[in-house]
Design an enzyme around this catalytic site. Structure first.
Site, PDB file in Angstrom:
ATOM      1  N   GLY A 116      -9.259  -0.242   0.100  1.00 56.46           N
ATOM      2  CA  GLY A 116     -10.606  -0.611  -0.317  1.00 56.46           C
ATOM      3  C   GLY A 116     -11.331  -1.482   0.706  1.00 56.46           C
ATOM      4  O   GLY A 116     -12.564  -1.482   0.750  1.00 56.46           O
ATOM      5  N   GLU A 119     -12.671   0.913   3.137  1.00 53.60           N
ATOM      6  CA  GLU A 119     -13.732   1.661   2.442  1.00 53.60           C
ATOM      7  C   GLU A 119     -15.020   0.840   2.368  1.00 53.60           C
ATOM      8  O   GLU A 119     -16.122   1.376   2.488  1.00 53.60           O
ATOM      9  CB  GLU A 119     -13.246   2.082   1.046  1.00 53.60           C
ATOM     10  N   GLU A 139      -3.244   4.360   0.855  1.00 54.22           N
ATOM     11  CA  GLU A 139      -3.106   4.676  -0.578  1.00 54.22           C
ATOM     12  C   GLU A 139      -1.978   5.648  -0.900  1.00 54.22           C
ATOM     13  O   GLU A 139      -1.273   5.477  -1.897  1.00 54.22           O
ATOM     14  CB  GLU A 139      -4.431   5.220  -1.132  1.00 54.22           C
TER      15      GLU A 139
HETATM   16  N1  DAK Z   1      -3.596  -6.736  -3.350  1.00 57.39           N
HETATM   17  C1  DAK Z   1      -3.071  -7.851  -3.879  1.00 57.39           C
HETATM   18  N2  DAK Z   1      -2.439  -8.777  -3.159  1.00 57.39           N
HETATM   19  C2  DAK Z   1      -2.300  -8.569  -1.844  1.00 57.39           C
HETATM   20  C3  DAK Z   1      -2.809  -7.408  -1.216  1.00 57.39           C
HETATM   21  C4  DAK Z   1      -3.492  -6.459  -2.043  1.00 57.39           C
HETATM   22  N3  DAK Z   1      -4.047  -5.364  -1.542  1.00 57.39           N
HETATM   23  N4  DAK Z   1      -2.526  -7.484   0.101  1.00 57.39           N
HETATM   24  C5  DAK Z   1      -1.858  -8.638   0.282  1.00 57.39           C
HETATM   25  N5  DAK Z   1      -1.734  -9.294  -0.865  1.00 57.39           N
HETATM   26  C6  DAK Z   1      -1.065 -10.575  -1.097  1.00 57.39           C
HETATM   27  C7  DAK Z   1       0.437 -10.442  -0.993  1.00 57.39           C
HETATM   28  O1  DAK Z   1       0.970  -9.969  -2.196  1.00 57.39           O
HETATM   29  C8  DAK Z   1       0.836 -11.871  -0.683  1.00 57.39           C
HETATM   30  O2  DAK Z   1       0.806 -12.602  -1.872  1.00 57.39           O
HETATM   31  P1  DAK Z   1       1.987 -13.680  -2.220  1.00 57.39           P
HETATM   32  O3  DAK Z   1       3.249 -12.907  -2.198  1.00 57.39           O
HETATM   33  O4  DAK Z   1       1.892 -14.691  -1.098  1.00 57.39           O
HETATM   34  O5  DAK Z   1       1.607 -14.227  -3.573  1.00 57.39           O
HETATM   35  C9  DAK Z   1      -0.305 -12.366   0.189  1.00 57.39           C
HETATM   36  O6  DAK Z   1      -1.398 -11.479  -0.071  1.00 57.39           O
HETATM   37  C10 DAK Z   1       0.000 -12.315   1.663  1.00 57.39           C
HETATM   38  O7  DAK Z   1       0.451 -11.018   1.978  1.00 57.39           O
HETATM   39  P2  DAK Z   1       1.803 -10.732   2.752  1.00 57.39           P
HETATM   40  O8  DAK Z   1       2.773 -11.844   2.549  1.00 57.39           O
HETATM   41  O9  DAK Z   1       2.227  -9.360   2.422  1.00 57.39           O
HETATM   42  O10 DAK Z   1       1.308 -10.823   4.264  1.00 57.39           O
HETATM   43  P3  DAK Z   1       1.926 -10.051   5.519  1.00 57.39           P
HETATM   44  O11 DAK Z   1       1.259 -10.647   6.716  1.00 57.39           O
HETATM   45  O12 DAK Z   1       3.408 -10.035   5.487  1.00 57.39           O
HETATM   46  O13 DAK Z   1       1.426  -8.540   5.375  1.00 57.39           O
HETATM   47  C11 DAK Z   1      -0.207  -6.836   4.920  1.00 57.39           C
HETATM   48  C12 DAK Z   1       0.058  -8.261   5.453  1.00 57.39           C
HETATM   49  C13 DAK Z   1      -1.708  -6.624   4.839  1.00 57.39           C
HETATM   50  C14 DAK Z   1       0.403  -5.794   5.894  1.00 57.39           C
HETATM   51  C15 DAK Z   1       0.472  -6.686   3.531  1.00 57.39           C
HETATM   52  O14 DAK Z   1       0.028  -7.771   2.706  1.00 57.39           O
HETATM   53  C16 DAK Z   1       0.126  -5.421   2.847  1.00 57.39           C
HETATM   54  O15 DAK Z   1       0.663  -4.354   3.148  1.00 57.39           O
HETATM   55  N6  DAK Z   1      -0.762  -5.530   1.870  1.00 57.39           N
HETATM   56  C17 DAK Z   1      -1.133  -4.395   1.044  1.00 57.39           C
HETATM   57  C18 DAK Z   1      -2.040  -3.476   1.807  1.00 57.39           C
HETATM   58  C19 DAK Z   1      -2.406  -2.340   0.938  1.00 57.39           C
HETATM   59  O16 DAK Z   1      -1.592  -1.450   0.678  1.00 57.39           O
HETATM   60  N7  DAK Z   1      -3.562  -2.485   0.397  1.00 57.39           N
HETATM   61  C20 DAK Z   1      -4.006  -1.613  -0.718  1.00 57.39           C
HETATM   62  C21 DAK Z   1      -4.468  -0.366  -0.193  1.00 57.39           C
HETATM   63  S1  DAK Z   1      -4.726   0.680  -1.504  1.00 57.39           S
HETATM   64  C22 DAK Z   1      -8.351   3.063  -7.176  1.00 57.39           C
HETATM   65  C23 DAK Z   1      -9.422   2.674  -6.435  1.00 57.39           C
HETATM   66  C24 DAK Z   1      -9.245   2.207  -5.182  1.00 57.39           C
HETATM   67  C25 DAK Z   1      -8.017   2.113  -4.638  1.00 57.39           C
HETATM   68  C26 DAK Z   1      -6.962   2.509  -5.372  1.00 57.39           C
HETATM   69  C27 DAK Z   1      -7.117   2.977  -6.633  1.00 57.39           C
HETATM   70  N8  DAK Z   1      -8.514   3.530  -8.497  1.00 57.39           N
HETATM   71  C28 DAK Z   1      -9.764   3.641  -9.070  1.00 57.39           C
HETATM   72  C29 DAK Z   1      -7.376   3.755  -9.307  1.00 57.39           C
HETATM   73  C30 DAK Z   1      -7.802   1.536  -3.373  1.00 57.39           C
HETATM   74  C31 DAK Z   1      -6.590   1.133  -3.130  1.00 57.39           C
HETATM   75  C32 DAK Z   1      -6.265   0.364  -1.993  1.00 57.39           C
HETATM   76  O17 DAK Z   1      -7.015  -0.399  -1.472  1.00 57.39           O
END
Ligand code: DAK
Length: 263
Positions: A116, A119, A139
């Protein structure tokens, strides 16, 4: 002037010409939860209130992230197809509000712009990335597909094959690769500063023409070439009746700088 929300801030440059929205949920790397999306909608409206606002920059607070995606913790609550569709439409509305802004919009991508977050950047007119920026649509790795416009805006911006590469592999790209594929317009050590300079280079031009040029490109991309050419001619007609156009032409002929009134 500064307006405070819980998950973001809205500030204006001293002359009021540029609004800057800074996403500010550092504990979740600025991930977009529903409250943040609501605040974003309100901030977009608020930034247009002062008549002198001519451009908008959106950036991320902290060193690490622009926006690390939709807030994954909120996906747990989605059980049915209906709820998923509603959630997607809610996020799409927020992104479409950015795309529909009547002023130029720039994303200053200062770190992770994932899901997002990317996006949201795609809904802006232009993107500036810092060298540490990491962008992607991860995603499918979460069992989802992009739901805030990514499957539609990304291929329109960089082409089908490149978009499918990013969407199907879920990989992150760095700033230089993003630049080479046209995903970002510029790379700069200080993305926010560069975005401000870019905004300044845009807003010195005629405001009416800027709004109509943006409308011609954006609306034109939704139809056929012939529809787009007709739209361009219509909007050219409209801009020809503006005071800005008369001033721009007169200033050139009189060898002076134009003073645009936005009328
Ligand atoms: N959501 C919630 N919390 C998040 C987050 C996210 N997207 N990204 C990071 N955080 C949180 C982590 O959980 C962590 O929290 P604590 O454990 O400290 O409480 C904190 O931020 C720091 O993150 P990290 O410790 O993981 O930090 P690193 O430097 O190790 O890693 C990272 C950074 C960006 C590589 C990693 O945090 C990561 O992979 N984050 C998730 C990235 C991701 O997959 N984002 C989501 C993409 S999917 C939908 C509509 C839209 C969407 C989906 C569905 N529907 C209508 C159903 C869109 C979806 C997306 O955006």
């Amino acid at each position: 002037m500064e307006e405070d929300f819980k998950n973001l801030t809205l500030e204006f440059t001293d002359d009021g010409a540029i609004a800057i929205i800074t996403m500010n949920r550092p504990k979740a790397l600025n991930a977009l939860n529903s409250e943040t999306l609501q605040e974003l909608g309100a901030a977009l409206e608020a930034c247009l209130e002062p008549p002198e606002t001519m451009a908008l920059i959106i950036t991320g607070g902290g060193e690490k992230a622009f926006i690390a995606g939709a807030d994954i913790s909120e996906f747990k609550g989605i059980e049915t197809a209906f709820e998923g569709r509603e959630a997607a439409l809610g996020g799409q509305d927020a992104m479409s509000s950015i795309a529909a802004m009547p002023i130029p919009t720039i994303a200053a991508i200062n770190g992770f712009a994932l899901g997002g977050g990317l996006e949201l950047a795609l809904a802006c007119d232009l993107r500036v990335a810092s060298p540490n920026a990491k962008m992607g649509l991860p995603e499918v790795g979460l069992g989802l597909i992009p739901g805030y416009g990514g499957t539609q805006r990304l291929p329109r911006l960089i082409g089908e094959a490149r978009a499918l590469d990013l969407i199907l592999t879920a990989r992150h790209v760095g700033a230089e690769e993003a630049l080479s594929m046209g995903l970002v317009n510029r790379v700069a050590d200080n993305a926010l500063l560069e975005a401000e300079q870019l905004a300044r280079s845009i807003i010195k031009n005629a405001p009416v023409a800027l709004g109509l040029a943006k409308e011609a490109v954006r609306r034109g991309l939704t139809g056929t070439l012939n529809d787009g050419l007709e739209l361009e001619a219509d909007l050219f007609g409209l801009v020809s009746s503006s005071k800005d156009m008369k001033e721009g032409v007169a200033a050139f002929l009189e060898k002076r700088k134009p003073v645009f009134q936005g009328e």
